[in-house]
Write a protein that holds these residues in place. Structure first.
Motif, PDB file in Angstrom:
ATOM      1  N   ASP A 184       0.830  -1.204   0.000  1.00 49.13           N
ATOM      2  CA  ASP A 184       0.000   0.000   0.000  1.00 49.13           C
ATOM      3  C   ASP A 184       0.866   1.258   0.000  1.00 49.13           C
ATOM      4  OD1 ASP A 184      -2.206  -1.614   0.040  1.00 49.13           O
ATOM      5  OD2 ASP A 184      -2.647  -1.325   2.161  1.00 49.13           O
ATOM      6  N   ALA A 185       1.954   1.229   0.778  1.00 55.10           N
ATOM      7  CA  ALA A 185       2.832   2.398   0.858  1.00 55.10           C
ATOM      8  C   ALA A 185       3.479   2.689  -0.488  1.00 55.10           C
ATOM      9  CB  ALA A 185       3.893   2.175   1.925  1.00 55.10           C
ATOM     10  N   LYS A 186       3.918   1.643  -1.184  1.00 49.18           N
ATOM     11  CA  LYS A 186       4.538   1.837  -2.494  1.00 49.18           C
ATOM     12  C   LYS A 186       3.531   2.395  -3.500  1.00 49.18           C
ATOM     13  CE  LYS A 186       7.240  -0.633  -6.011  1.00 49.18           C
ATOM     14  NZ  LYS A 186       7.867  -1.944  -6.355  1.00 49.18           N
ATOM     15  N   ALA A 187       2.304   1.882  -3.466  1.00 43.32           N
ATOM     16  CA  ALA A 187       1.267   2.390  -4.365  1.00 43.32           C
ATOM     17  C   ALA A 187       0.954   3.847  -4.067  1.00 43.32           C
ATOM     18  CB  ALA A 187       0.008   1.526  -4.239  1.00 43.32           C
ATOM     19  N   SER A 188       0.905   4.201  -2.790  1.00 43.97           N
ATOM     20  CA  SER A 188       0.645   5.589  -2.404  1.00 43.97           C
ATOM     21  C   SER A 188       1.776   6.501  -2.857  1.00 43.97           C
ATOM     22  CB  SER A 188       0.463   5.697  -0.888  1.00 43.97           C
ATOM     23  OG  SER A 188      -0.679   4.997  -0.473  1.00 43.97           O
ATOM     24  N   ALA A 189       3.018   5.997  -2.753  1.00 46.50           N
ATOM     25  CA  ALA A 189       4.163   6.790  -3.198  1.00 46.50           C
ATOM     26  C   ALA A 189       4.094   7.060  -4.688  1.00 46.50           C
ATOM     27  CB  ALA A 189       5.458   6.053  -2.852  1.00 46.50           C
ATOM     28  N   ALA A 190       3.755   6.036  -5.465  1.00 45.05           N
ATOM     29  CA  ALA A 190       3.639   6.213  -6.914  1.00 45.05           C
ATOM     30  C   ALA A 190       2.523   7.185  -7.257  1.00 45.05           C
ATOM     31  CB  ALA A 190       3.390   4.863  -7.579  1.00 45.05           C
ATOM     32  N   ALA A 191       1.398   7.071  -6.561  1.00 48.76           N
ATOM     33  CA  ALA A 191       0.274   7.976  -6.819  1.00 48.76           C
ATOM     34  C   ALA A 191       0.640   9.414  -6.491  1.00 48.76           C
ATOM     35  CB  ALA A 191      -0.950   7.540  -6.020  1.00 48.76           C
ATOM     36  N   ALA A 192       1.403   9.606  -5.428  1.00 48.57           N
ATOM     37  CA  ALA A 192       1.807  10.957  -5.037  1.00 48.57           C
ATOM     38  C   ALA A 192       2.715  11.577  -6.082  1.00 48.57           C
ATOM     39  CB  ALA A 192       2.504  10.915  -3.682  1.00 48.57           C
ATOM     40  N   VAL A 193       3.636  10.775  -6.639  1.00 49.98           N
ATOM     41  CA  VAL A 193       4.528  11.282  -7.690  1.00 49.98           C
ATOM     42  C   VAL A 193       3.725  11.687  -8.914  1.00 49.98           C
ATOM     43  CG1 VAL A 193       6.329  10.630  -9.312  1.00 49.98           C
ATOM     44  CG2 VAL A 193       6.547  10.021  -6.909  1.00 49.98           C
ATOM     45  N   THR A 194       2.818  10.812  -9.332  1.00 54.13           N
ATOM     46  CA  THR A 194       2.008  11.106 -10.520  1.00 54.13           C
ATOM     47  C   THR A 194       1.191  12.379 -10.333  1.00 54.13           C
ATOM     48  OG1 THR A 194       1.853   8.744 -11.015  1.00 54.13           O
ATOM     49  CG2 THR A 194       0.235  10.199 -12.060  1.00 54.13           C
ATOM     50  N   GLU A 195       0.575  12.528  -9.170  1.00 57.57           N
ATOM     51  CA  GLU A 195      -0.246  13.710  -8.899  1.00 57.57           C
ATOM     52  C   GLU A 195       0.597  14.974  -8.922  1.00 57.57           C
ATOM     53  OE1 GLU A 195      -2.940  15.668  -5.298  1.00 57.57           O
ATOM     54  OE2 GLU A 195      -2.099  13.655  -5.098  1.00 57.57           O
ATOM     55  N   GLU A 196       1.770  14.917  -8.311  1.00 58.52           N
ATOM     56  CA  GLU A 196       2.594  16.122  -8.208  1.00 58.52           C
ATOM     57  C   GLU A 196       3.237  16.487  -9.542  1.00 58.52           C
ATOM     58  OE1 GLU A 196       5.174  15.542  -4.870  1.00 58.52           O
ATOM     59  OE2 GLU A 196       3.479  15.159  -3.541  1.00 58.52           O
ATOM     60  N   LEU A 197       3.610  15.475 -10.331  1.00 55.16           N
ATOM     61  CA  LEU A 197       4.155  15.759 -11.659  1.00 55.16           C
ATOM     62  C   LEU A 197       3.092  16.368 -12.564  1.00 55.16           C
ATOM     63  CD1 LEU A 197       6.329  12.587 -12.235  1.00 55.16           C
ATOM     64  CD2 LEU A 197       7.162  14.928 -12.138  1.00 55.16           C
ATOM     65  N   ALA A 198       1.859  15.930 -12.400  1.00 55.99           N
ATOM     66  CA  ALA A 198       0.774  16.420 -13.247  1.00 55.99           C
ATOM     67  C   ALA A 198       0.314  17.815 -12.861  1.00 55.99           C
ATOM     68  CB  ALA A 198      -0.410  15.461 -13.180  1.00 55.99           C
ATOM     69  N   SER A 199       0.721  18.298 -11.694  1.00 56.85           N
ATOM     70  CA  SER A 199       0.298  19.609 -11.219  1.00 56.85           C
ATOM     71  C   SER A 199       1.510  20.510 -11.060  1.00 56.85           C
ATOM     72  CB  SER A 199      -0.437  19.477  -9.879  1.00 56.85           C
ATOM     73  OG  SER A 199      -0.754  20.752  -9.363  1.00 56.85           O
ATOM     74  N   PRO A 200       1.774  21.412 -12.005  1.00 53.45           N
ATOM     75  CA  PRO A 200       2.955  22.267 -11.903  1.00 53.45           C
ATOM     76  C   PRO A 200       3.022  23.040 -10.601  1.00 53.45           C
ATOM     77  CG  PRO A 200       1.964  22.452 -14.078  1.00 53.45           C
ATOM     78  CD  PRO A 200       1.015  21.646 -13.231  1.00 53.45           C
ATOM     79  N   SER A 201       1.875  23.394 -10.054  1.00 52.43           N
ATOM     80  CA  SER A 201       1.884  24.184  -8.824  1.00 52.43           C
ATOM     81  C   SER A 201       2.424  23.394  -7.648  1.00 52.43           C
ATOM     82  CB  SER A 201       0.463  24.664  -8.496  1.00 52.43           C
ATOM     83  OG  SER A 201      -0.375  23.552  -8.216  1.00 52.43           O
ATOM     84  N   LYS A 202       2.457  22.052  -7.774  1.00 48.84           N
ATOM     85  CA  LYS A 202       2.922  21.213  -6.673  1.00 48.84           C
ATOM     86  C   LYS A 202       4.376  20.825  -6.808  1.00 48.84           C
ATOM     87  CE  LYS A 202      -1.520  19.170  -5.449  1.00 48.84           C
ATOM     88  NZ  LYS A 202      -2.259  17.918  -5.253  1.00 48.84           N
ATOM     89  N   ARG A 203       4.976  21.128  -7.935  1.00 48.16           N
ATOM     90  CA  ARG A 203       6.351  20.735  -8.120  1.00 48.16           C
ATOM     91  C   ARG A 203       7.235  21.580  -7.226  1.00 48.16           C
ATOM     92  NH1 ARG A 203       6.893  19.626 -14.640  1.00 48.16           N
ATOM     93  NH2 ARG A 203       4.923  18.523 -14.853  1.00 48.16           N
TER      94      ARG A 203
END
Length: 346
Positions: A48-67
């Motif tokens: 679950d932790a690894k999946a959450s980590a991957a999801a967090a990366v995808t979300e932040e890469l997709a949102s320039p304001s979060k980079r």
């Protein structure tokens, strides 16, 4: 929340510790067992932790304001408290508890489990850090039993065993300072334990003083787990500081888990492959460096450096950095190489 910074096309960017990202992250809610707890089983799940980590990366890469950015409970008033199997001094006071020689003798003569190194011995404080995993109360001061509980918990790499003076009743207005007894507590940690992290000297529950004695810490000697799809782990000295091919970093406060870096690496590649350059190429994460970041020798969390090529031990030269008077140190640094390598084009 995990923190991400620096994801871009590969460049010879410096791989210094990103303090702004670390300080803006949300630390774990629990950095040790609650004062009234006698049991708190481990709930950390690697998958679950690894999946959450991957999801967090995808979300932040997709949102320039979060980079870059209904029974009577043990806590009811004056309710009897569980356990209390440990020895206790003849005088029921915090001072007598701290001076009780039996606790000191027991801690100093306790066996060090095979595969572990004793980190500290006979302190009058317990560990408090981001990497807290769980708590068990034992019937005897048994380092082997505590070690077995750690070995049975995924990602547990250390434990702290100690005597704690606790109230026999839950302190309340009608019983602000009940009689005390001794609990023998075993806490599990997702990082090494250090003398500096043993900073919980107890607290008051109403007028009852909780104190700690005979506190020993033990750290496991083995490296982090292999990761599916990667060769490794390869042991390094410090963190990688390479001359190029660096595509970013990721920080996860809490348990040291190289799988979080594997998830970040794979998610970074997946995102870049969906957003290639005009010639169809993209930066694939081919290698990552995972290490435990500590502040003033107190474990903070997992730090990940991501790269488009593999770098060897000769580049693991960043052993730590100062931020003001605080020293952030690198330990348990390991490298993982993607196998097979990603061609980096669509």
């Amino acid at each position: 929340m995990a923190c991400l910074a620096g994801f871009a096309y590969a460049a010879p960017a410096p791989q210094n510790i990103n303090f702004d990202e670390i300080e803006s992250s949300n630390a774990p809610v629990l950095t040790g067992p609650p004062v009234e707890a006698v049991s708190q089983p481990v709930s950390y799940n690697e998958v679950d932790a690894k999946a959450s980590a991957a999801a967090a990366v995808t979300e932040e890469l997709a949102s320039p304001s979060k980079r870059g950015l209904t029974k009577r409970g043990v806590n009811d008033p004056c309710s009897p408290q569980p356990d209390g199997y440990g020895p206790k001094p003849a005088t029921d006071s915090a001072d007598a508890f701290l001076a009780f020689q039996t606790f000191h003798d027991t801690a100093n003569s306790a066996a060090t489990p095979q595969g572990y190194t004793r980190s500290f011995v006979d302190l009058q404080a317990s560990v408090n850090a981001n990497s807290y995993m769980g708590l068990y109360t034992l019937k005897t001061y048994d380092t082997i039993k505590c070690q077995q509980l750690c070995d049975a918990a995924s990602l547990c790499t250390a434990f702290n065993i100690y005597f704690e003076r606790d109230p026999t009743l839950a302190p309340a207005d009608a019983c602000p300072n009940p009689a005390g007894f001794t609990n023998i507590k075993c806490t599990l940690w997702g990082s090494g334990v250090t003398t500096e992290a043993a900073k919980n000297k107890g607290q008051y529950r109403r007028d009852f003083q909780v104190v700690i004695s005979g506190s020993n810490g033990y750290t496991k000697d083995n490296p982090p787990s292999p990761q599916a799809g990667f060769d490794g782990p390869t042991a390094f000295g410090g963190a990688i500081n390479a001359p190029g091919n660096y595509i970013g970093q990721k920080y996860f406060p809490g348990v040291y888990d190289a799988g979080l870096c594997a998830g970040a690496c794979q998610a970074n590649t997946a995102y870049n492959s969906r957003h290639p350059r005009s010639d169809g190429t993209y930066d694939a994460c081919q290698f990552f460096n995972a290490y435990l970041l500590s502040k003033n020798n107190i474990p903070e969390g997992t730090y990940c450096g991501l790269y488009t090529k593999t770098w060897g031990k000769q580049y693991s030269t960043n052993y730590g950095q100062y931020r003001g008077s605080d020293y952030y140190s690198v330990s348990s640094s390991y490298g993982y190489t993607l196998n097979p390598q990603n061609p980096g084009h669509i």
